[in-house]
Design an enzyme around this catalytic site. Structure first.
Site, PDB file in Angstrom:
ATOM      1  N   CYS A 114       0.792  -1.224   0.000  1.00  0.00           N
ATOM      2  CA  CYS A 114       0.000   0.000   0.000  1.00  0.00           C
ATOM      3  C   CYS A 114       0.828   1.280   0.000  1.00  0.00           C
ATOM      4  O   CYS A 114       0.308   2.355  -0.290  1.00  0.00           O
ATOM      5  CB  CYS A 114      -0.957  -0.018   1.185  1.00  0.00           C
ATOM      6  SG  CYS A 114      -1.982  -1.510   1.214  1.00  0.00           S
ATOM      7  N   HIS A 264      -3.788   6.534   0.732  1.00  0.00           N
ATOM      8  CA  HIS A 264      -4.126   5.136   0.439  1.00  0.00           C
ATOM      9  C   HIS A 264      -5.492   4.820   1.031  1.00  0.00           C
ATOM     10  O   HIS A 264      -5.774   5.126   2.197  1.00  0.00           O
ATOM     11  CB  HIS A 264      -3.067   4.203   1.027  1.00  0.00           C
ATOM     12  CG  HIS A 264      -3.505   2.781   1.096  1.00  0.00           C
ATOM     13  ND1 HIS A 264      -3.933   2.078  -0.014  1.00  0.00           N
ATOM     14  CD2 HIS A 264      -3.631   1.931   2.156  1.00  0.00           C
ATOM     15  CE1 HIS A 264      -4.284   0.863   0.363  1.00  0.00           C
ATOM     16  NE2 HIS A 264      -4.104   0.751   1.669  1.00  0.00           N
ATOM     17  N   ASN A 294     -10.099  -1.636  -1.069  1.00  0.00           N
ATOM     18  CA  ASN A 294      -8.669  -1.377  -0.902  1.00  0.00           C
ATOM     19  C   ASN A 294      -7.923  -2.096  -2.026  1.00  0.00           C
ATOM     20  O   ASN A 294      -7.792  -3.316  -2.017  1.00  0.00           O
ATOM     21  CB  ASN A 294      -8.232  -1.896   0.474  1.00  0.00           C
ATOM     22  CG  ASN A 294      -6.766  -1.671   0.762  1.00  0.00           C
ATOM     23  OD1 ASN A 294      -5.952  -1.531  -0.146  1.00  0.00           O
ATOM     24  ND2 ASN A 294      -6.411  -1.668   2.035  1.00  0.00           N
TER      25      ASN A 294
END
Length: 337
Positions: A114, A264, A294
């Protein structure tokens, strides 16, 4: 010489897994309660035979179809993924082969999650500012769904698959480029987010697929992602705002001076916590997590592309980009878009 994010394109798999699907498959779960923390209502999932490379190929094809840049202009290809097609060679070479790039177009992969996009911009900046490249293709792509146990509530609700491709170019304009960057790591916390088996240390075997249930009722085996969601959230909520404030202070700026915050897209809970720690309204942080989930290293470029299309950002805007996750790893960039 500075750098400019010249173009972004992305691709999400056509298969969509909704919260209704999850609830139907797991009647004992309270998906409605979970969504309050995740903020995610659906996510795109790669097909059984669809890899991160396949997603990336489609994203690159979409980019070249725009005719804004030609493959002959690309000096280097950098591919960020934790779900490569092969142990060797890495995915960037497969992109090189697929699109028949010239032999002088160099390629390599790096393994980050990430925080990957922030690190990738810094890597590309180094190549461009030292004169080793004028145009770099940064690809981020992952299929975490292949590492997730479908009965693991801590992960199956969160992650979606996707790929993004960014063209990073040299720029002499003062209104674009990285002003400052800070990258950090905490290796001692690696077990907060990892896959125990499948590497050289613990190769896959019969035992590595034995399913276990943890104290929270999450079902998985050692070839699946193991994530201590609370530990990761607690760490990020504390350390990431500190890093952001540090880079702002270093450049005599406050959070109010920033035109765009691109974080993120971990979860709604995480983004809300960052907003609270930075003492700003939640609306100040751009989000697009609801129907994407995500998407790991691709979340920030996907977010930037959506913000560009919505005209939420414009050239010359002062931006803070922040990525954080597996490693544990986190990084912040201050730049003019």
């Amino acid at each position: 010489m500075g750098i400019q994010i010249k173009e972004i394109e992305y691709f999400l798999p056509v298969n969509i897994k909704t919260n209704e699907d999850l609830q139907r498959e797991n009647p004992e779960w309270d998906v409605a309660k979970v969504v309050v923390k995740t903020g995610i209502y659906s996510r795109h999932i790669a097909g059984d035979n669809q890899t991160a490379l396949d997603l990336a190929v489609i994203a690159v094809e979409k980019l070249f179809a725009k005719n804004s840049i030609k493959k002959e202009d690309i000096d280097g290809i950098i591919f960020c993924t934790q779900s490569p097609d092969y142990v060797m060679p890495s995915n960037s070479f497969l992109i090189h082969e697929k699109f028949e790039f010239d032999k002088n177009t160099w390629t390599f992969d790096y393994n980050l999650a990430c925080s990957g996009y922030v690190y990738g911009l810094c890597i590309a900046r180094g190549f461009i500012e030292t004169g080793m490249a004028k145009n770099i293709m940064l690809i981020t792509s992952d299929t975490y769904s292949k590492y997730i146990n479908k009965k693991d509530r801590s992960t199956v609700n969160l992650f979606g698959d996707g790929a993004a491709v960014t063209i990073i170019s040299n720029s002499d304009k003062e209104e674009s480029g990285i002003i400052d960057a800070k990258l950090s790591s905490s290796g001692k916390d690696y077990k907060s987010f990892y896959i125990p088996s499948g590497g050289s240390r613990l190769p896959k075997n019969k035992k590595s697929r034995e399913v276990t249930k943890d104290a929270s009722g999450n079902i998985r085996h050692s070839e699946n992602i193991h994530m201590n969601g609370f530990a990761v959230w607690k760490f990020i909520s504390r350390i990431v705002p500190q890093q952001i404030q540090e880079i702002l202070r270093k450049n005599d700026l406050s959070i109010d001076d920033i035109d765009f915050l691109g974080f993120h897209q971990a979860s709604k809970l995480t983004l809300d916590s960052l907003a609270k720690a930075l003492k700003i309204s939640n609306d100040k942080i751009y989000t697009n997590i609801e129907n994407i989930g995500n998407t790991v290293s691709s979340s920030i470029p996907i977010l930037l592309k959506d913000a560009m299309e919505e005209k939420t950002i414009k050239r010359g805007d002062l931006m803070v980009l922040s990525g954080f996750g597996v490693g544990l790893s986190w990084g912040t960039i201050l730049m003019k878009f």
